[in-house]
Design a protein around this motif. Structure first.
Motif, PDB file in Angstrom:
ATOM      1  N   MET A   1       0.843  -1.176   0.000  1.00  0.00           N
ATOM      2  CA  MET A   1       0.000   0.000   0.000  1.00  0.00           C
ATOM      3  C   MET A   1       0.886   1.236   0.000  1.00  0.00           C
ATOM      4  N   GLY A   2       0.287   2.392  -0.039  1.00  0.00           N
ATOM      5  CA  GLY A   2       1.038   3.627  -0.123  1.00  0.00           C
ATOM      6  C   GLY A   2       1.528   4.129   1.218  1.00  0.00           C
ATOM      7  N   SER A   3       1.941   5.362   1.237  1.00  0.00           N
ATOM      8  CA  SER A   3       2.444   5.962   2.465  1.00  0.00           C
ATOM      9  C   SER A   3       1.779   7.325   2.643  1.00  0.00           C
ATOM     10  N   GLY A   4       2.212   8.051   3.652  1.00  0.00           N
ATOM     11  CA  GLY A   4       1.684   9.391   3.850  1.00  0.00           C
ATOM     12  C   GLY A   4       0.237   9.391   4.296  1.00  0.00           C
ATOM     13  N   HIS A   6      -2.495   8.293   2.547  1.00  0.00           N
ATOM     14  CA  HIS A   6      -3.390   7.377   1.823  1.00  0.00           C
ATOM     15  C   HIS A   6      -4.353   6.627   2.741  1.00  0.00           C
ATOM     16  N   ALA A   7      -3.835   6.002   3.779  1.00  0.00           N
ATOM     17  CA  ALA A   7      -4.695   5.208   4.669  1.00  0.00           C
ATOM     18  C   ALA A   7      -5.741   6.083   5.358  1.00  0.00           C
ATOM     19  N   GLN A   8      -5.330   7.266   5.800  1.00  0.00           N
ATOM     20  CA  GLN A   8      -6.267   8.189   6.452  1.00  0.00           C
ATOM     21  C   GLN A   8      -7.328   8.671   5.468  1.00  0.00           C
ATOM     22  N   LEU A   9      -6.907   8.987   4.247  1.00  0.00           N
ATOM     23  CA  LEU A   9      -7.866   9.424   3.228  1.00  0.00           C
ATOM     24  C   LEU A   9      -8.880   8.331   2.929  1.00  0.00           C
ATOM     25  N   CYS A  10      -8.416   7.104   2.780  1.00  0.00           N
ATOM     26  CA  CYS A  10      -9.333   5.988   2.508  1.00  0.00           C
ATOM     27  C   CYS A  10     -10.364   5.856   3.617  1.00  0.00           C
ATOM     28  N   ALA A  11      -9.920   5.957   4.869  1.00  0.00           N
ATOM     29  CA  ALA A  11     -10.834   5.835   6.003  1.00  0.00           C
ATOM     30  C   ALA A  11     -11.862   6.966   6.006  1.00  0.00           C
ATOM     31  N   ILE A  12     -11.417   8.194   5.739  1.00  0.00           N
ATOM     32  CA  ILE A  12     -12.335   9.350   5.712  1.00  0.00           C
ATOM     33  C   ILE A  12     -13.328   9.212   4.560  1.00  0.00           C
ATOM     34  N   GLY A  26      -0.971   3.651 -13.259  1.00  0.00           N
ATOM     35  CA  GLY A  26       0.129   3.870 -12.318  1.00  0.00           C
ATOM     36  C   GLY A  26      -0.302   3.576 -10.900  1.00  0.00           C
ATOM     37  N   SER A  27      -0.010   4.494 -10.016  1.00  0.00           N
ATOM     38  CA  SER A  27      -0.332   4.296  -8.592  1.00  0.00           C
ATOM     39  C   SER A  27      -1.550   5.120  -8.186  1.00  0.00           C
ATOM     40  N   HIS A  28      -2.562   5.129  -9.016  1.00  0.00           N
ATOM     41  CA  HIS A  28      -3.772   5.907  -8.747  1.00  0.00           C
ATOM     42  C   HIS A  28      -4.985   5.007  -8.553  1.00  0.00           C
ATOM     43  N   GLU A  29      -5.970   5.532  -7.843  1.00  0.00           N
ATOM     44  CA  GLU A  29      -7.247   4.853  -7.627  1.00  0.00           C
ATOM     45  C   GLU A  29      -8.369   5.803  -8.013  1.00  0.00           C
ATOM     46  N   VAL A  30      -9.482   5.235  -8.440  1.00  0.00           N
ATOM     47  CA  VAL A  30     -10.667   6.033  -8.752  1.00  0.00           C
ATOM     48  C   VAL A  30     -11.734   5.691  -7.710  1.00  0.00           C
ATOM     49  N   PRO A  39     -16.674  10.967  -9.824  1.00  0.00           N
ATOM     50  CA  PRO A  39     -15.477  10.186  -9.498  1.00  0.00           C
ATOM     51  C   PRO A  39     -14.331  11.095  -9.041  1.00  0.00           C
ATOM     52  N   ILE A  40     -13.467  10.532  -8.221  1.00  0.00           N
ATOM     53  CA  ILE A  40     -12.285  11.237  -7.716  1.00  0.00           C
ATOM     54  C   ILE A  40     -11.087  10.352  -8.007  1.00  0.00           C
ATOM     55  N   THR A  41     -10.055  10.919  -8.599  1.00  0.00           N
ATOM     56  CA  THR A  41      -8.827  10.168  -8.827  1.00  0.00           C
ATOM     57  C   THR A  41      -7.839  10.556  -7.741  1.00  0.00           C
ATOM     58  N   MET A  42      -7.273   9.535  -7.083  1.00  0.00           N
ATOM     59  CA  MET A  42      -6.365   9.783  -5.971  1.00  0.00           C
ATOM     60  C   MET A  42      -5.108   8.945  -6.135  1.00  0.00           C
ATOM     61  N   ALA A  43      -3.956   9.569  -5.931  1.00  0.00           N
ATOM     62  CA  ALA A  43      -2.693   8.831  -5.955  1.00  0.00           C
ATOM     63  C   ALA A  43      -2.549   8.059  -4.650  1.00  0.00           C
ATOM     64  N   VAL A  44      -1.953   6.892  -4.737  1.00  0.00           N
ATOM     65  CA  VAL A  44      -1.698   6.101  -3.543  1.00  0.00           C
ATOM     66  C   VAL A  44      -0.595   6.760  -2.713  1.00  0.00           C
ATOM     67  N   THR A  45       0.218   7.565  -3.345  1.00  0.00           N
ATOM     68  CA  THR A  45       1.368   8.202  -2.684  1.00  0.00           C
ATOM     69  C   THR A  45       1.091   9.669  -2.372  1.00  0.00           C
TER      70      THR A  45
END
Length: 65
Positions: A1-4, A6-12, A26-30, A39-45
């Motif tokens: 998984m990513g760093s920074g 990412h985990a907090q954003l996913c939870a929110i 690449g390292s993005h999620e929709v 839709p929102i595109t978010m980098a894992v990093t």
């Protein structure tokens, strides 16, 4: 998984009803936001609090970082 942030954003995002649609290029999620119905595109990093808050804004959620 990513760093920074990412985990907090996913939870929110999940707490506000957003769902992960798919992995993107690449390292993005929709994600899908039921608040903005878009839709929102978010980098894992995501390592910058300003970027993290911008993602939340796109999802219709108040900034939290």
């Amino acid at each position: 998984m990513g760093s920074g942030y990412h985990a907090q954003l996913c939870a929110i995002l999940r707490a506000h009803g957003c769902t992960l649609i798919r992995q993107a290029k690449g390292s993005h999620e929709v994600w899908y936001s039921p608040i903005t119905k878009a839709p929102i595109t978010m980098a894992v990093t995501v390592n910058n609090r300003h970027t993290a808050n911008a993602i939340l804004k796109q999802a219709g959620i108040e900034k939290q970082f």
